[in-house]
Design a protein around this motif. Structure first.
Motif, PDB file in Angstrom:
ATOM      1  N   ASP A   1       0.692  -1.440   0.016  1.00 51.27           N
ATOM      2  CA  ASP A   1      -0.082  -0.043  -0.184  1.00 51.27           C
ATOM      3  C   ASP A   1       0.930   1.355   0.292  1.00 51.27           C
ATOM      4  OD1 ASP A   1      -2.129  -1.851  -0.560  1.00 51.27           O
ATOM      5  OD2 ASP A   1      -1.892  -1.512   2.419  1.00 51.27           O
ATOM      6  N   ARG A   2       2.417   1.270   0.506  1.00 54.32           N
ATOM      7  CA  ARG A   2       2.900   2.301   0.270  1.00 54.32           C
ATOM      8  C   ARG A   2       4.220   2.774  -0.474  1.00 54.32           C
ATOM      9  NH1 ARG A   2       5.180   2.194   6.860  1.00 54.32           N
ATOM     10  NH2 ARG A   2       5.430   4.615   6.774  1.00 54.32           N
ATOM     11  N   VAL A   3       4.568   1.601  -1.503  1.00 55.20           N
ATOM     12  CA  VAL A   3       4.782   2.482  -2.390  1.00 55.20           C
ATOM     13  C   VAL A   3       3.968   1.396  -3.864  1.00 55.20           C
ATOM     14  CG1 VAL A   3       7.568   1.884  -0.867  1.00 55.20           C
ATOM     15  CG2 VAL A   3       6.288  -0.679  -2.622  1.00 55.20           C
ATOM     16  N   SER A   4       5.131   1.462  -5.081  1.00 57.15           N
ATOM     17  CA  SER A   4       4.842   1.152  -6.183  1.00 57.15           C
ATOM     18  C   SER A   4       4.796   0.021  -6.678  1.00 57.15           C
ATOM     19  CB  SER A   4       5.333   2.241  -6.975  1.00 57.15           C
ATOM     20  OG  SER A   4       6.983   2.195  -7.593  1.00 57.15           O
ATOM     21  N   GLN A   5       4.466  -0.810  -7.517  1.00 61.09           N
ATOM     22  CA  GLN A   5       5.352  -2.079  -7.895  1.00 61.09           C
ATOM     23  C   GLN A   5       6.443  -2.056  -8.934  1.00 61.09           C
ATOM     24  OE1 GLN A   5       2.213  -4.581  -8.256  1.00 61.09           O
ATOM     25  NE2 GLN A   5       2.643  -5.447  -9.895  1.00 61.09           N
ATOM     26  N   ALA A   6       6.215  -0.894  -8.707  1.00 65.87           N
ATOM     27  CA  ALA A   6       8.260  -0.712  -9.834  1.00 65.87           C
ATOM     28  C   ALA A   6       8.613  -0.698  -8.813  1.00 65.87           C
ATOM     29  CB  ALA A   6       7.668   0.537 -11.015  1.00 65.87           C
ATOM     30  N   ASP A   7       8.890  -0.219  -7.021  1.00 63.95           N
ATOM     31  CA  ASP A   7       9.786  -0.047  -6.713  1.00 63.95           C
ATOM     32  C   ASP A   7       9.532  -1.526  -5.585  1.00 63.95           C
ATOM     33  OD1 ASP A   7      10.634   1.990  -6.480  1.00 63.95           O
ATOM     34  OD2 ASP A   7       9.832   2.835  -5.206  1.00 63.95           O
ATOM     35  N   MET A   8       8.677  -2.512  -6.266  1.00 60.50           N
ATOM     36  CA  MET A   8       9.101  -3.620  -4.740  1.00 60.50           C
ATOM     37  C   MET A   8      10.046  -5.105  -5.440  1.00 60.50           C
ATOM     38  SD  MET A   8       5.391  -4.481  -3.027  1.00 60.50           S
ATOM     39  CE  MET A   8       3.584  -4.409  -4.688  1.00 60.50           C
ATOM     40  N   ALA A   9       9.588  -4.422  -7.086  1.00 61.24           N
ATOM     41  CA  ALA A   9      10.589  -5.023  -8.181  1.00 61.24           C
ATOM     42  C   ALA A   9      11.743  -4.998  -7.930  1.00 61.24           C
ATOM     43  CB  ALA A   9       9.723  -5.307  -9.609  1.00 61.24           C
ATOM     44  N   ALA A  10      11.567  -3.855  -8.361  1.00 61.69           N
ATOM     45  CA  ALA A  10      13.753  -3.350  -8.259  1.00 61.69           C
ATOM     46  C   ALA A  10      14.217  -3.824  -6.643  1.00 61.69           C
ATOM     47  CB  ALA A  10      13.854  -1.595  -7.707  1.00 61.69           C
ATOM     48  N   TYR A  11      13.242  -4.342  -5.731  1.00 60.15           N
ATOM     49  CA  TYR A  11      13.945  -4.852  -4.279  1.00 60.15           C
ATOM     50  C   TYR A  11      13.746  -5.733  -4.603  1.00 60.15           C
ATOM     51  CZ  TYR A  11      14.154  -6.293   0.583  1.00 60.15           C
ATOM     52  OH  TYR A  11      14.826  -6.644   1.544  1.00 60.15           O
ATOM     53  N   VAL A  12      12.742  -6.701  -5.338  1.00 67.75           N
ATOM     54  CA  VAL A  12      13.071  -8.345  -5.197  1.00 67.75           C
ATOM     55  C   VAL A  12      14.528  -8.412  -6.191  1.00 67.75           C
ATOM     56  CG1 VAL A  12      11.953 -10.217  -6.193  1.00 67.75           C
ATOM     57  CG2 VAL A  12      10.577  -8.153  -4.895  1.00 67.75           C
ATOM     58  N   GLY A  13      14.424  -7.806  -7.144  1.00 73.65           N
ATOM     59  CA  GLY A  13      15.193  -7.832  -8.254  1.00 73.65           C
ATOM     60  C   GLY A  13      14.681  -8.620  -9.542  1.00 73.65           C
ATOM     61  N   VAL A  14      14.015  -8.040  -9.727  1.00 74.33           N
ATOM     62  CA  VAL A  14      13.457  -8.798 -11.468  1.00 74.33           C
ATOM     63  C   VAL A  14      12.385  -6.688 -11.906  1.00 74.33           C
ATOM     64  CG1 VAL A  14      12.864 -10.883 -10.988  1.00 74.33           C
ATOM     65  CG2 VAL A  14      11.073  -8.875 -10.912  1.00 74.33           C
ATOM     66  N   THR A  15      12.172  -6.898 -12.856  1.00 72.66           N
ATOM     67  CA  THR A  15      11.074  -6.036 -13.893  1.00 72.66           C
ATOM     68  C   THR A  15       9.428  -5.724 -13.795  1.00 72.66           C
ATOM     69  OG1 THR A  15      10.338  -7.419 -15.719  1.00 72.66           O
ATOM     70  CG2 THR A  15      12.647  -6.231 -16.091  1.00 72.66           C
ATOM     71  N   PRO A  16       9.110  -4.822 -13.319  1.00 73.93           N
ATOM     72  CA  PRO A  16       7.885  -5.170 -12.812  1.00 73.93           C
ATOM     73  C   PRO A  16       6.740  -6.046 -13.752  1.00 73.93           C
ATOM     74  CG  PRO A  16       8.971  -2.107 -13.638  1.00 73.93           C
ATOM     75  CD  PRO A  16       9.785  -3.352 -14.052  1.00 73.93           C
ATOM     76  N   GLN A  17       6.819  -5.613 -15.472  1.00 76.75           N
ATOM     77  CA  GLN A  17       6.166  -7.265 -15.951  1.00 76.75           C
ATOM     78  C   GLN A  17       6.682  -8.831 -15.664  1.00 76.75           C
ATOM     79  OE1 GLN A  17       8.412  -4.628 -17.205  1.00 76.75           O
ATOM     80  NE2 GLN A  17       7.578  -4.008 -19.111  1.00 76.75           N
ATOM     81  N   ALA A  18       7.784  -9.099 -14.720  1.00 79.22           N
ATOM     82  CA  ALA A  18       8.204 -10.361 -14.080  1.00 79.22           C
ATOM     83  C   ALA A  18       7.156  -9.914 -12.873  1.00 79.22           C
ATOM     84  CB  ALA A  18       9.844 -10.266 -13.618  1.00 79.22           C
ATOM     85  N   LEU A  19       7.108  -9.230 -12.214  1.00 81.23           N
ATOM     86  CA  LEU A  19       6.690  -9.501 -10.570  1.00 81.23           C
ATOM     87  C   LEU A  19       4.953  -9.655 -11.053  1.00 81.23           C
ATOM     88  CD1 LEU A  19       7.094  -9.046  -7.956  1.00 81.23           C
ATOM     89  CD2 LEU A  19       6.559  -6.573  -8.004  1.00 81.23           C
ATOM     90  N   SER A  20       4.637  -8.974 -12.055  1.00 80.97           N
ATOM     91  CA  SER A  20       3.291  -9.009 -12.155  1.00 80.97           C
ATOM     92  C   SER A  20       3.108 -10.324 -12.277  1.00 80.97           C
ATOM     93  CB  SER A  20       2.879  -8.157 -13.548  1.00 80.97           C
ATOM     94  OG  SER A  20       1.378  -8.269 -13.668  1.00 80.97           O
TER      95      SER A  20
END
Lengths: 176, 176
Positions: B149-168
């Motif tokens: 709820d606090r950060v964008s999916q893009a930021d979570m993806a950058a944390y996990v180490g993948v692209t936003p598409q891959a996180l999706s």
DNA sequence: GCGACAAATGAACCTCGGTTAATTACGGAC
DNA sequence: GTCCGTAATTAACCGAGGTTCATTTGTCGC
């Protein structure tokens, strides 16, 4: 040699190691700090599926211990194994921490050690997060030029984070 | 709140932050330790190709600083940016280190801080080395349940180490 | 409500590492 | 030298994430 390393050597207990011998294993409770006098060790994780990942190679002069085991007395999160025969010096971390409460010099030696540890982990985090396997392999070769002669390709692969086959492909790519 | 955190708050200088505002940027020389009083920050690397990788999210109560910048006075290896508005407290690390040379209590507070830092990095190293993006994402959600709820999916993806598409894709896989 | 912009999702194609298995190279033991 | 076991390489196939672009969803300002 830093003050901290001198301390460990001075007050620690020596232990000779044969190749393949474990200093401690993942899950053990071992709250010693180890100084590598001679030889080469590897620190590694075993995953649930049996796969191995190497945290770091530890040549002469290294200091190592499982941080959570040292500080909290928890079980070691990784294993420490000798790759060559050598000698390590063990010193209970709790003693150091206790003595540091009344000894400013010792406390500052500990600070220096922990700072170095922190910097090393910060660099490794960067490598794992931002670099490709190929880059990490190149850095390993740069940092430890003799590593290829001292450890197997499988161990280098486990450090870089790929399979031995993938490392073989990477080497071929790098060659040309 | 630990002794160390209290120290920072007590002797540090407050700074208010707007969303998107940088505390420091990769390459800057900034040897302050920062305590996050309120808000949420991210610590991240920018690679040569412009891609971003997030070291860590820093909610209220966190302590942060670039280890090599703190200890050696080198340039910061990463950037620190506010994601929400909030307040941080800055304290020059050099002062702490200096004061620790004559103050056992302070030195031990520093030891406690560095130990905690070391443990955190040890855990992150394990995650990066041994876990899949999917596992890392699951751990992130566990550790910080409100993060989605606090950060964008893009930021979570950058944390996990993948692209936003891959996180999706990962989310879709996990759903079923 | 509408419109506009950003965020998230989805699809198509590519690349690279994992997997499995076969082959080759190396290093003692004899 | 041969034999044997291990390490390293190579090949073929698969799957997951990257890349690019289109589409949908969401969120504001109005």
């Amino acid at each position: 040699m830093s003050r901290f390393q001198e301390l460990v050597v001075e007050h620690g207990r020596e232990k000779a190691l044969d190749p393949g011998e474990h200093v401690f294993s993942q899950g053990d409770s071992d709250s010693n700090v180890y100084f590598v006098k001679t030889g080469l060790l590897k620190a590694y994780y075993i995953r649930a599926d049996g796969k191995e990942h190497i945290k770091s190679f530890l040549p002469e002069g290294s200091i190592i211990g499982s941080m959570v085991a040292l500080v909290d007395g928890d079980a070691c999160t990784f294993s420490l194994q000798a790759l060559e025969d050598g000698v390590v010096v063990a010193l209970p971390y709790a003693k150091l921490e206790l003595a540091a409460q009344n000894d400013v010099d010792l406390a500052n030696a500990l600070i220096a050690f922990l700072s170095t540890y922190g910097k090393r982990k910060e660099r490794r985090e960067y490598e794992l997060l931002s670099l490709s396997p190929e880059d990490r392999f190149a850095i390993l070769l740069e940092t430890m030029p003799d590593i290829a002669d001292r450890v197997s390709q499988a161990d280098m692969a486990a450090y870089v984070g790929v399979t031995p086959q993938a490392l073989s492909r990477i080497k071929r790519r790098m060659a040309k």
